[in-house]
Design an enzyme around this catalytic site. Structure first.
Site, short mmCIF file in Angstrom:
data_model
loop_
_atom_site.label_atom_id
_atom_site.label_comp_id
_atom_site.label_asym_id
_atom_site.label_seq_id
_atom_site.Cartn_x
_atom_site.Cartn_y
_atom_site.Cartn_z
N TYR A 146 -18.67 -10.83 3.05
CA TYR A 146 -17.95 -10.05 1.95
C TYR A 146 -16.86 -10.23 1.12
CZ TYR A 146 -15.93 -5.83 -0.51
OH TYR A 146 -15.70 -4.80 -1.95
N TYR A 160 -13.26 -19.51 -15.63
CA TYR A 160 -13.48 -19.51 -16.92
C TYR A 160 -12.13 -18.90 -17.63
CZ TYR A 160 -18.31 -18.83 -17.10
OH TYR A 160 -19.88 -19.59 -16.70
N THR A 176 -10.26 3.07 -1.29
CA THR A 176 -10.98 4.44 -2.29
C THR A 176 -11.63 5.66 -1.60
OG1 THR A 176 -9.17 2.58 -3.86
CG2 THR A 176 -10.73 4.54 -4.63
N ARG A 187 -17.69 4.00 6.44
CA ARG A 187 -15.67 4.07 6.42
C ARG A 187 -15.35 4.97 7.12
NH1 ARG A 187 -15.26 1.56 -0.18
NH2 ARG A 187 -17.68 2.17 -0.02
#
Ligand code: NAD
Length: 331
Positions: A146, A160, A176, A187
């Site tokens: 991850y 980019y 969050t 979580r």
């Protein structure tokens, strides 16, 4: 009417972003392969003519007919329990998926905002973490799939921007929470509330001294909205600096839920970050943003949401994929 593509639209954050952009008068195209998301999160939007949905894996070529003003790339498994089960898809969506979204942005002359994460800081040696800190990530540890995908995502987005001149934005999101999180996503917050609702003891990993800083979803969405409309292309932390140890947090949940259960301790998982707190100076200065919803308020709303879920949701311990290959995605 401005048109925005939101990838990961059926997920926790993506669905709240869809709501916000609809509310602001945009035409919203949601895209998701539903690997960790749930159509229930956006089913209220389906009757609207301003909303459309593509069931699509963004790691494959993306085609959107017509013009596009903005892209918000939020597709990616986000919790350890998910990305440890689907490590390759996680690496692919952060790399190939991001590349596809950037290519689309270039082609459509659209501005793109990518969802990065505080995990790019790894187990941080600097506290609190500001955007100039480069991080302490173990590329071959379990969380590397991850963390490194997101670090690659940032590098590709910058390339980019500098090479192709695409208008890019990078948000580094800290933990969050809020309604539409999955109770079983592993979580700490949903895990504690789920355990309290099931009448189980609350599990704290290690001695619970590791810290987290939790941001309520509406605050995050406001920060992302402001960042997208700003002209700032360097990464910006969005999170709530109010830091708490997981042990104290478990105690808060017991108080909030009136649970009679106790706290039990389990061994700390590998590479679990010891501390997390965003330095939000940049967001304050550039976006005039700071969180407005404190933990007591946010937790109350979130708890009410979890309490309102049907009984069977409480029983789902872990994510069960519809198909082990991940909804037809190649492994
Ligand atoms: P989530 O799992 O609820 O949502 C992710 C969505 O992306 C899901 O609906 C999933 O089905 C979809 N998806 C995954 N792979 C896909 C693919 N290949 N093609 C199309 N859709 C795909 O997670 P979330 O918490 O809403 O996180 C959203 C984004 O925000 C992620 O990029 C995550 O890394 C980032 N983020 C979230 C947090 C947090 O606290 N929630 C913190 C840091 C970063």
């Amino acid at each position: 009417m401005k048109k925005v593509l939101i990838t990961g639209a059926a997920g926790f954050l993506g669905s709240h972003l869809c709501d916000r952009f609809i509310k602001e008068g945009y035409s919203v195209i949601g895209m998701d392969n539903l690997i960790t998301g749930n159509l229930k999160n956006i089913e209220h939007l389906f009757p609207l003519k301003e909303f459309s949905f593509y069931h699509h894996d963004v790691s494959r070529f993306i085609h959107i007919p017509g013009e596009l003003d903005y892209i918000l790339h939020f597709a990616s498994p986000a919790s350890p329990i998910d990305y440890l089960k689907i490590p390759i898809q996680t690496l692919k969506v952060g790399s190939l998926g991001t590349h596809n979204c950037l290519g689309l942005a270039l082609n459509k002359k659209a501005r793109i905002l990518v969802a990065s994460t505080s995990e790019v800081y790894g187990d941080p040696l600097v506290h609190p973490q500001n955007e100039d800190y480069w991080g302490n990530v173990n590329p071959v540890g379990p969380r590397g799939v991850y963390d490194e995908a997101k670090r690659f995502q940032e590098a590709m987005t910058m390339a980019y921007h500098t090479y192709h001149g695409v208008e890019t934005r990078i948000v580094r999101i800290f933990n969050t929470y809020g309604p539409r999180m999955r109770l079983n996503d592993g979580r700490a917050l949903p895990a504690f509330i789920g355990q309290a609702l099931r009448g189980e003891d609350l599990t704290v990993f290690g001695d619970g001294s590791q810290t987290r800083s939790f941001c309520y979803v509406a605050d995050l969405v406001e920060g992302i909205y402001r960042l997208l409309l700003s002209d700032y292309s360097q990464p910006v932390n969005i999170g709530n600096p109010d830091e708490i140890s997981l042990l104290d947090f478990a105690k808060e949940i017991i108080q909030l839920t009136g649970s009679k259960q106790k706290i039990v301790f389990r061994p700390l998982p590998a590479d679990d970050p010891k501390q997390r707190q965003p330095d939000i100076t940049r967001a304050k200065e550039i976006l005039g943003w700071a969180p407005t919803i404190n933990r007591a308020e946010g937790l109350k709303i979130t708890y009410e949401y979890f309490r309102s879920l049907p009984e069977e949701e409480l029983k789902k311990e872990h994510l069960v994929f519809a198909n082990k290959k991940g909804n037809g995605m190649s492994k």
